[in-house]
Design a protein around this motif. Structure first.
Motif, PDB file in Angstrom:
ATOM      1  N   VAL A  53       0.900  -1.242  -0.017  1.00 33.58           N
ATOM      2  CA  VAL A  53      -0.135   0.154  -0.112  1.00 33.58           C
ATOM      3  C   VAL A  53       0.890   1.198  -0.032  1.00 33.58           C
ATOM      4  CG1 VAL A  53      -1.812   1.367   1.202  1.00 33.58           C
ATOM      5  CG2 VAL A  53      -2.028  -1.017   1.148  1.00 33.58           C
ATOM      6  N   LYS A  54       2.052   1.008   0.712  1.00 30.69           N
ATOM      7  CA  LYS A  54       2.841   2.367   0.681  1.00 30.69           C
ATOM      8  C   LYS A  54       3.643   2.615  -0.606  1.00 30.69           C
ATOM      9  CE  LYS A  54       4.404   2.217   5.594  1.00 30.69           C
ATOM     10  NZ  LYS A  54       5.525   2.039   6.489  1.00 30.69           N
ATOM     11  N   GLU A  55       3.838   1.595  -1.331  1.00 29.75           N
ATOM     12  CA  GLU A  55       4.241   1.639  -2.578  1.00 29.75           C
ATOM     13  C   GLU A  55       3.411   2.148  -3.741  1.00 29.75           C
ATOM     14  OE1 GLU A  55       5.857  -1.925  -3.759  1.00 29.75           O
ATOM     15  OE2 GLU A  55       7.605  -2.092  -2.234  1.00 29.75           O
ATOM     16  N   GLU A  56       2.130   1.618  -3.656  1.00 29.68           N
ATOM     17  CA  GLU A  56       0.866   2.158  -4.399  1.00 29.68           C
ATOM     18  C   GLU A  56       0.613   3.723  -3.946  1.00 29.68           C
ATOM     19  OE1 GLU A  56      -2.379  -0.218  -3.817  1.00 29.68           O
ATOM     20  OE2 GLU A  56      -1.537  -2.167  -4.850  1.00 29.68           O
ATOM     21  N   ARG A  58      -5.942   5.602   1.611  1.00 29.25           N
ATOM     22  CA  ARG A  58      -5.473   5.996   2.855  1.00 29.25           C
ATOM     23  C   ARG A  58      -6.695   5.498   3.742  1.00 29.25           C
ATOM     24  NH1 ARG A  58      -4.305  12.510   1.896  1.00 29.25           N
ATOM     25  NH2 ARG A  58      -2.158  12.209   0.962  1.00 29.25           N
ATOM     26  N   LYS A  59      -7.766   5.548   3.489  1.00 30.96           N
ATOM     27  CA  LYS A  59      -8.742   5.010   4.381  1.00 30.96           C
ATOM     28  C   LYS A  59      -8.433   3.389   4.590  1.00 30.96           C
ATOM     29  CE  LYS A  59     -13.826   4.283   4.778  1.00 30.96           C
ATOM     30  NZ  LYS A  59     -15.029   4.397   4.189  1.00 30.96           N
ATOM     31  N   HIS A  60      -8.010   2.617   3.400  1.00 29.60           N
ATOM     32  CA  HIS A  60      -7.701   1.102   3.851  1.00 29.60           C
ATOM     33  C   HIS A  60      -6.576   1.141   4.428  1.00 29.60           C
ATOM     34  CE1 HIS A  60      -7.548  -2.924   2.572  1.00 29.60           C
ATOM     35  NE2 HIS A  60      -6.469  -3.041   2.085  1.00 29.60           N
ATOM     36  N   LEU A  61      -5.603   2.013   4.148  1.00 31.12           N
ATOM     37  CA  LEU A  61      -4.304   2.016   4.984  1.00 31.12           C
ATOM     38  C   LEU A  61      -4.747   2.180   6.666  1.00 31.12           C
ATOM     39  CD1 LEU A  61      -1.357   1.729   5.127  1.00 31.12           C
ATOM     40  CD2 LEU A  61      -1.075   4.374   4.885  1.00 31.12           C
ATOM     41  N   LYS A  62      -5.553   3.207   6.865  1.00 33.44           N
ATOM     42  CA  LYS A  62      -5.818   3.336   8.277  1.00 33.44           C
ATOM     43  C   LYS A  62      -6.506   2.213   8.698  1.00 33.44           C
ATOM     44  CE  LYS A  62      -8.540   6.938  11.085  1.00 33.44           C
ATOM     45  NZ  LYS A  62      -9.100   8.032  10.680  1.00 33.44           N
ATOM     46  N   GLU A  63      -7.606   1.481   7.999  1.00 37.26           N
ATOM     47  CA  GLU A  63      -8.175   0.434   8.484  1.00 37.26           C
ATOM     48  C   GLU A  63      -6.852  -0.612   8.737  1.00 37.26           C
ATOM     49  OE1 GLU A  63     -10.955  -0.686   5.656  1.00 37.26           O
ATOM     50  OE2 GLU A  63     -12.550   1.014   6.332  1.00 37.26           O
ATOM     51  N   ARG A  82      -3.728  -3.948  12.409  1.00 36.17           N
ATOM     52  CA  ARG A  82      -2.491  -4.357  12.752  1.00 36.17           C
ATOM     53  C   ARG A  82      -2.281  -3.993  14.405  1.00 36.17           C
ATOM     54  NH1 ARG A  82       3.495  -1.800  11.093  1.00 36.17           N
ATOM     55  NH2 ARG A  82       4.660  -3.178  12.322  1.00 36.17           N
ATOM     56  N   LEU A  83      -2.799  -2.748  14.824  1.00 29.95           N
ATOM     57  CA  LEU A  83      -2.698  -2.483  16.243  1.00 29.95           C
ATOM     58  C   LEU A  83      -3.475  -3.588  17.126  1.00 29.95           C
ATOM     59  CD1 LEU A  83      -2.771   1.359  16.123  1.00 29.95           C
ATOM     60  CD2 LEU A  83      -0.871   0.128  16.458  1.00 29.95           C
ATOM     61  N   ASP A  84      -4.730  -3.828  16.612  1.00 29.81           N
ATOM     62  CA  ASP A  84      -5.501  -5.030  17.188  1.00 29.81           C
ATOM     63  C   ASP A  84      -4.831  -6.005  17.481  1.00 29.81           C
ATOM     64  OD1 ASP A  84      -7.328  -2.805  17.497  1.00 29.81           O
ATOM     65  OD2 ASP A  84      -8.673  -3.486  15.885  1.00 29.81           O
ATOM     66  N   VAL A  85      -4.138  -6.715  16.305  1.00 27.65           N
ATOM     67  CA  VAL A  85      -3.245  -7.966  16.230  1.00 27.65           C
ATOM     68  C   VAL A  85      -2.144  -7.855  17.097  1.00 27.65           C
ATOM     69  CG1 VAL A  85      -1.956  -9.472  14.757  1.00 27.65           C
ATOM     70  CG2 VAL A  85      -4.154  -8.552  13.851  1.00 27.65           C
ATOM     71  N   GLU A  86      -1.418  -6.753  17.103  1.00 21.72           N
ATOM     72  CA  GLU A  86      -0.202  -6.622  18.101  1.00 21.72           C
ATOM     73  C   GLU A  86      -0.708  -6.528  19.521  1.00 21.72           C
ATOM     74  OE1 GLU A  86       1.866  -2.951  16.831  1.00 21.72           O
ATOM     75  OE2 GLU A  86       2.883  -3.907  15.142  1.00 21.72           O
TER      76      GLU A  86
END
Length: 512
Positions: free
Chosen positions: A263-266, A293-298, A303-307
């Motif tokens: 996503v960062k590359e895109e 960005r919205k998808h990145l935020k989600e 990722r935070l939830d998984v961590e």
């Protein structure tokens, strides 16, 4: 029909009775040994250590299990904390226990509290105050626990005797958390050689009670080990499941990290294109960028939830590993306790065999004594029969004696007067003989020219001869020395010895 030994209430009552008996033995042995020792006791004194082990078992009996993440936990520290609310003096030792730096478990704090209460000589008072508050104890104990029943009050009363003991403990360097509380029954077993009669029977009964308690405790320990083994198996399964879930979570994190890089590359590519392309393309690409960005935020939130979940899983795994270590340690302690109890049980069995052999020898001795007693009874019966015969003979002899006495009385009645008269005559004759009287011509010796011969001794010497006034014979002086009254003469006349004997016999048999 259901066996009473399988009834939980019966089992609990039996456990209470066994614990109360062990408390009696422990307290009595501690007091006697401490008085014989005559000095202040420390933590290394074996009878004192056994007393604390027995008190710990009494306080643990019937405790309600509190469910925690690590499983069910039973600790007697909770009830002991209540004492400071009932007796203000206990607040000092409770605060001292909480301030000790080396105590990490509730069990260690409870053990330290018991030692400080004994040093303060207030253990009996604190236990009585605690037992009297059944409504407070019901939060920690089952209804049929020792502390809720009469046995607890009895033990609290027995603790008064410990006030005569002086104890001093240094608990800063003592590991009270990991001590194994196993009762050493060998301290309370007595040698059978020193027991006699009822004391021996009482000791055999006490040993059998201890053996039953050891078997009961062994059975409970086996059940506890089985439960712990089941818990270990369940924890191993849960650990395996958590490990699998952790691997899945790690794979998911890796996937999310790859998607995040993509996503960062895109996003970088889209921004570069927006700088070079026309405005329409920029508008469409701006919308795409907003969506990205919205998808990145989600994805970032995911990722935070998984961590976070991973951290929770890691902490749970650490707790599970800690719980496994504690369970392994507990299992090792229980196994050591089982080995010790089995050794004590073997000792009890050996002692039981020895007592059985001594009992058999005692039975043989009793049998021999019974046979000896039978022979003694037989001899006693024979002696009784002999005594009975002797008594009969004695009665016959008594009757003969009484008959002889009766005959003697009758003889005295018949001949008493004659004997009295003869005695009077003899006394009169003796008196007349002693009185001087003129010499009678007839008493003068015969003077003849030729010597005369004595008719009794045939003596014909030159001695004078006399004439017997009774028989008119001629006798010497030696053969005619007696005098008696004759019918022909009132006064005594000289008579020969044969006539004297004949006349005396005649006088004694004839009436006066």
């Amino acid at each position: 029909m259901r066996d009473d030994t399988e009834d939980p209430n019966y089992l609990m009552a039996n456990e209470r009775m066994n614990l109360m008996n062990m408390a009696k033995l422990s307290i009595k042995g501690l007091i006697e040994s401490a008085l014989n020792l005559g000095r202040t006791l420390d933590s290394d004194y074996a009878p004192l250590q056994q007393f604390f082990v027995v008190m710990e078992h009494c306080l643990k009996h019937g405790l309600k299990a509190k469910k925690t993440f690590l499983g069910q936990n039973k600790s007697f520290w909770g009830p002991l904390e209540l004492v400071e609310k009932l007796v203000p003096e206990a607040a000092e030792i409770t605060a001292s226990v909480k301030d000790l730096p080396g105590l990490k478990t509730p069990v260690g704090r409870g053990r330290a509290w018991l030692r400080l209460a004994l040093m303060q000589k207030k253990l009996s008072e604190y236990m009585k105050a605690l037992i009297n508050k059944k409504e407070l104890l019901s939060e920690f104990y089952e209804p049929n626990a020792l502390m809720m029943e009469e046995e607890g009050a009895i033990i609290a009363g027995l603790l008064v005797g410990l006030n005569v003991i002086d104890a001093n403990f240094c608990m800063k360097g003592e590991d009270l958390d990991s001590q194994v509380g196993v009762i050493d029954f060998s301290m309370y077993l007595k040698d059978g050689n020193s027991s006699k009669g009822s004391e021996g029977d009482g000791q055999i009964t006490a040993i059998l009670d201890q053996k039953n308690y050891v078997e009961e405790l062994n059975r409970h320990l086996n059940a506890t080990v089985n439960n712990l083994q089941a818990k270990v198996d369940a924890l191993e399964k849960s650990n395996t499941k958590l490990t699998e879930e952790l691997a899945v979570a790690n794979n998911r994190i890796i996937t999310l990290q790859e998607e995040m890089e993509r996503v960062k590359e895109e996003s970088s590519y889209i921004l570069e294109s927006n700088r070079k392309g026309p405005k329409q393309d920029r508008t469409s690409e701006g919308q795409a960028l907003s969506e990205a960005r919205k998808h990145l935020k989600e994805e970032t939130q995911l990722r935070l939830d998984v961590e976070k979940e991973l951290e929770i899983q890691i902490s749970m795994r650490q707790e599970m590993e800690l719980a496994m270590k504690m369970l392994e340690k507990d299992v090792c302690e229980k196994q050591d306790a089982l080995v010790s109890l089995r050794q004590q049980l073997d000792d009890l069995r050996a002692l039981k065999h020895e007592l059985a052999f001594k009992l058999q020898s005692s039975d043989l001795g009793v049998k021999q004594k019974s046979e000896l007693n039978s022979r003694l009874e037989e001899k006693t019966n024979q002696m009784a029969a002999t005594i009975k015969q002797l008594e009969q003979r004695l009665r016959q002899a008594e009757r003969g004696r009484q008959s002889a006495e009766l005959d003697n009385r009758l003889f005295k009645q018949d001949f008493g007067d004659k004997i009295s008269s003869l005695q009077l005559e003899v006394e009169e004759l003796t008196r007349q003989r002693l009185q001087p009287h003129p010499v009678d011509e007839q008493d003068q010796p015969l003077l003849s020219e030729q010597p005369q011969m004595c008719q009794l001794c045939q003596e014909d010497g030159g001695l004078p001869k006399y004439v017997c006034k009774n028989c008119r014979g001629i006798f010497c002086n030696a053969c005619s020395t007696n005098e008696l009254p004759l019918p022909s003469s009132i006064k005594p006349e000289r008579v020969c010895n044969p006539c004297h004997k004949h006349l005396m016999k005649q006088y004694s048999t004839s009436p006066s």
